[in-house]
Design a protein around this motif. Structure first.
Motif, PDB file in Angstrom:
ATOM      1  N   ALA A  26      30.663  42.216  53.292  1.00 59.36           N
ATOM      2  CA  ALA A  26      31.656  41.144  53.392  1.00 59.36           C
ATOM      3  C   ALA A  26      32.820  41.658  54.232  1.00 59.36           C
ATOM      4  N   PRO A  27      33.561  40.726  54.880  1.00 63.60           N
ATOM      5  CA  PRO A  27      34.659  41.161  55.759  1.00 63.60           C
ATOM      6  C   PRO A  27      35.803  41.854  54.996  1.00 63.60           C
ATOM      7  N   TYR A  28      35.912  41.605  53.699  1.00 60.87           N
ATOM      8  CA  TYR A  28      36.892  42.301  52.850  1.00 60.87           C
ATOM      9  C   TYR A  28      36.368  42.210  51.420  1.00 60.87           C
ATOM     10  N   THR A  29      36.938  42.981  50.522  1.00 58.87           N
ATOM     11  CA  THR A  29      36.471  42.970  49.136  1.00 58.87           C
ATOM     12  C   THR A  29      36.991  41.716  48.428  1.00 58.87           C
ATOM     13  N   PRO A  30      36.095  40.850  47.947  1.00 57.86           N
ATOM     14  CA  PRO A  30      36.556  39.645  47.257  1.00 57.86           C
ATOM     15  C   PRO A  30      37.207  40.002  45.919  1.00 57.86           C
ATOM     16  N   VAL A  31      38.213  39.232  45.556  1.00 55.19           N
ATOM     17  CA  VAL A  31      38.921  39.497  44.296  1.00 55.19           C
ATOM     18  C   VAL A  31      39.154  38.186  43.551  1.00 55.19           C
ATOM     19  N   TRP A  32      38.918  38.209  42.242  1.00 54.41           N
ATOM     20  CA  TRP A  32      39.372  37.148  41.341  1.00 54.41           C
ATOM     21  C   TRP A  32      39.708  37.852  40.034  1.00 54.41           C
ATOM     22  N   LEU A  33      40.340  37.159  39.095  1.00 57.04           N
ATOM     23  CA  LEU A  33      40.831  37.830  37.895  1.00 57.04           C
ATOM     24  C   LEU A  33      40.459  37.057  36.636  1.00 57.04           C
ATOM     25  N   LEU A 342      48.872  42.179  43.724  1.00 50.22           N
ATOM     26  CA  LEU A 342      47.581  42.871  43.584  1.00 50.22           C
ATOM     27  C   LEU A 342      46.534  42.229  44.500  1.00 50.22           C
ATOM     28  N   VAL A 343      46.456  40.909  44.471  1.00 51.87           N
ATOM     29  CA  VAL A 343      45.469  40.204  45.288  1.00 51.87           C
ATOM     30  C   VAL A 343      45.710  40.508  46.775  1.00 51.87           C
ATOM     31  N   GLU A 344      46.982  40.463  47.190  1.00 48.86           N
ATOM     32  CA  GLU A 344      47.305  40.755  48.594  1.00 48.86           C
ATOM     33  C   GLU A 344      46.938  42.190  48.956  1.00 48.86           C
ATOM     34  N   ALA A 345      47.247  43.112  48.058  1.00 44.82           N
ATOM     35  CA  ALA A 345      46.966  44.529  48.336  1.00 44.82           C
ATOM     36  C   ALA A 345      45.466  44.761  48.490  1.00 44.82           C
ATOM     37  N   VAL A 346      44.663  44.143  47.638  1.00 42.01           N
ATOM     38  CA  VAL A 346      43.204  44.322  47.725  1.00 42.01           C
ATOM     39  C   VAL A 346      42.694  43.775  49.059  1.00 42.01           C
ATOM     40  N   HIS A 347      43.175  42.597  49.438  1.00 41.06           N
ATOM     41  CA  HIS A 347      42.730  42.012  50.703  1.00 41.06           C
ATOM     42  C   HIS A 347      43.121  42.915  51.882  1.00 41.06           C
ATOM     43  N   GLU A 348      44.364  43.368  51.868  1.00 44.32           N
ATOM     44  CA  GLU A 348      44.864  44.162  52.982  1.00 44.32           C
ATOM     45  C   GLU A 348      44.137  45.495  53.100  1.00 44.32           C
ATOM     46  N   MET A 349      44.000  46.172  51.976  1.00 52.51           N
ATOM     47  CA  MET A 349      43.437  47.529  52.016  1.00 52.51           C
ATOM     48  C   MET A 349      41.937  47.532  52.275  1.00 52.51           C
ATOM     49  N   SER A 350      41.276  46.393  52.045  1.00 52.97           N
ATOM     50  CA  SER A 350      39.810  46.400  52.171  1.00 52.97           C
ATOM     51  C   SER A 350      39.305  45.729  53.444  1.00 52.97           C
ATOM     52  N   GLN A 351      40.210  45.293  54.336  1.00 53.85           N
ATOM     53  CA  GLN A 351      39.771  44.670  55.606  1.00 53.85           C
ATOM     54  C   GLN A 351      38.832  45.589  56.345  1.00 53.85           C
ATOM     55  N   ARG A 352      37.704  45.060  56.789  1.00 55.88           N
ATOM     56  CA  ARG A 352      36.760  45.902  57.548  1.00 55.88           C
ATOM     57  C   ARG A 352      36.580  45.345  58.946  1.00 55.88           C
TER      58      ARG A 352
END
Ligand code: CP3
Length: 352
Positions: A26-33, A342-352
């Motif tokens: 995936a283009p980034y790590t998906p996140v939900w809570l 948290l959601v923003e950080a996960v998206h930002e740090m996992s961009q591929r």
């Protein structure tokens, strides 16, 4: 069907969450809570000021509203339908109430073989139509790149509420029935499993793209007990889910049970925060993994939150099949801004 509908179906199928469920890149790590729609959010509390928790679950427009609001407010990659794992026990003949600040209370708990015999077979999930209607409305309101997750409680966790009559610390009544009358135990677990099979498939039929089984309290069992008293029933539920629909199999306190949970089934295994994600994934083998972030970390500052998220992403190492989530539900007093960060950080740090 119109071209637009095909394009929307493709967009859902190829969304980061669905790709991760299938262990595709995936283009980034998906996140939900877990519990992303809940009391920590002002918008949710405003709705709850007007209706009780059960009324909210049973009013499709309101359930859809709180589901969609949480997704939009947080910017997460999946929605989970607003409902409760305990709704399905009502058509079994169990009287359910949510008392203010006390959680669920059951007035006629099952304690004996005779009580088990009195449980009603869930012949049809028509009485839970409000859930299917909420799914239908939510699906229409969500953007086409946001999958909707349906869910149910796993047989053990549901049995524990039905037997204890509410939450429990030591599961004395549950284990006593299990150890002293295994016939009644298995009969109750398979009745629950048959009801769940109908309920989960009805949610898929209504428009859910994936389903999650919450075995929140199964961590109180030994590996031998899990194998003998739980695994066959959880497996029956998971095997019943329509082919092509990813199943997330979640529990807490399950460090000792991970291989057995995976043997019971699930495309995605949910981890709590007590395990090392890298080690757990290695033990699990060919499945996707979800979870691992301690929900209490959300009470700290945003630098700490970001650092904790990075540790989890590093342990996943960019491998396909990682869904970011908490190890258990968001707690009521959690600061919303920290959740968004948290959601923003996960998206930002996992961009591929
Ligand atoms: O994740 C989501 O946003 C979807 C909604 C959801 C709820 N419950 C809403 C809810 C989901 C997925 C659940 C599952 C659920 N319900 C579980 C498994 C998950 C877990 O936490 O382990 C369990 C054990 C239950 C049973 C249940 N429902 C309990 C023990 C309680 C009381 C605890 C509490 O926080 O008060 C509930 C009530 C409940 N379910 C609330 C919400 C938002 C709080 C109700 C309120 O508004 O007062």
């Amino acid at each position: 069907m119109s071209v637009k509908n095909n394009a929307e179906t493709d967009e859902l199928y190829n969304s980061p969450f669905m790709r991760a469920c299938r262990r595709e890149p995936a283009p980034y790590t998906p996140v939900w809570l877990m519990r992303q729609a809940g009391r920590y959010m002002r918008e949710y509390r405003e709705v709850r000021d007007r209706v009780s928790f059960l009324e909210l679950c049973k009013t499709p427009d309101l359930a859809a509203e709180v589901t969609v609001t949480a997704v939009e407010r947080l910017g997460v990659d999946a929605a989970i339908i607003f409902a409760d794992i305990l709704l399905i026990i009502e058509p079994m003949g169990i009287q359910l109430e949510f008392e203010k600040g006390e959680g669920p209370v059951i007035h006629n708990p099952v304690r004996s073989a005779l009580d088990v015999e009195r449980l009603q077979e869930v012949e049809s999930v028509e009485s839970l139509d409000f859930v299917m209607e909420a799914i239908h409305r939510t699906r229409r309101a969500l953007r086409p790149n946001i999958p909707l997750i349906g869910f149910g409680g796993a047989p053990f966790t549901l049995a524990s509420y039905i037997i204890e009559g509410g939450g429990s610390r030591n599961y004395v009544h549950t284990k006593t029935l299990m150890y002293t009358d295994s016939g009644a135990w298995h009969s109750m677990m398979s009745l629950i499993a048959r009801g769940l099979a109908k309920y989960l498939n009805a949610q898929v039929e209504a428009g859910a793209q994936a389903v999650q089984l919450f075995d929140s309290w199964v961590g109180c069992l030994s590996t031998d007990d899990y194998r003998e008293y739980v695994l066959p029933h959880t497996r029956a539920v998971i095997e019943s889910v329509k082919t092509g629909t990813p199943v997330i199999h979640f529990g807490t306190g399950t460090a000792a049970l991970l291989e057995l949970m995976s043997e019971a089934g699930g495309d995605v295994i949910g981890l709590d925060w007590r395990v090392d994600l890298g080690e757990a994934w290695q033990r699990l083998g060919d499945v996707a993994v979800m979870g691992n972030f301690d929900p209490v970390s959300l009470f700290a500052n945003q630098d700490f939150i970001s650092a904790q998220a990075k540790r989890i992403l590093d342990r996943a190492g960019g491998r396909a099949g990682h869904i970011f989530n908490l190890g258990h539900g968001i707690l009521p007093e959690t600061p919303v801004d920290n959740v968004i960060a948290l959601v923003e950080a996960v998206h930002e740090m996992s961009q591929r």
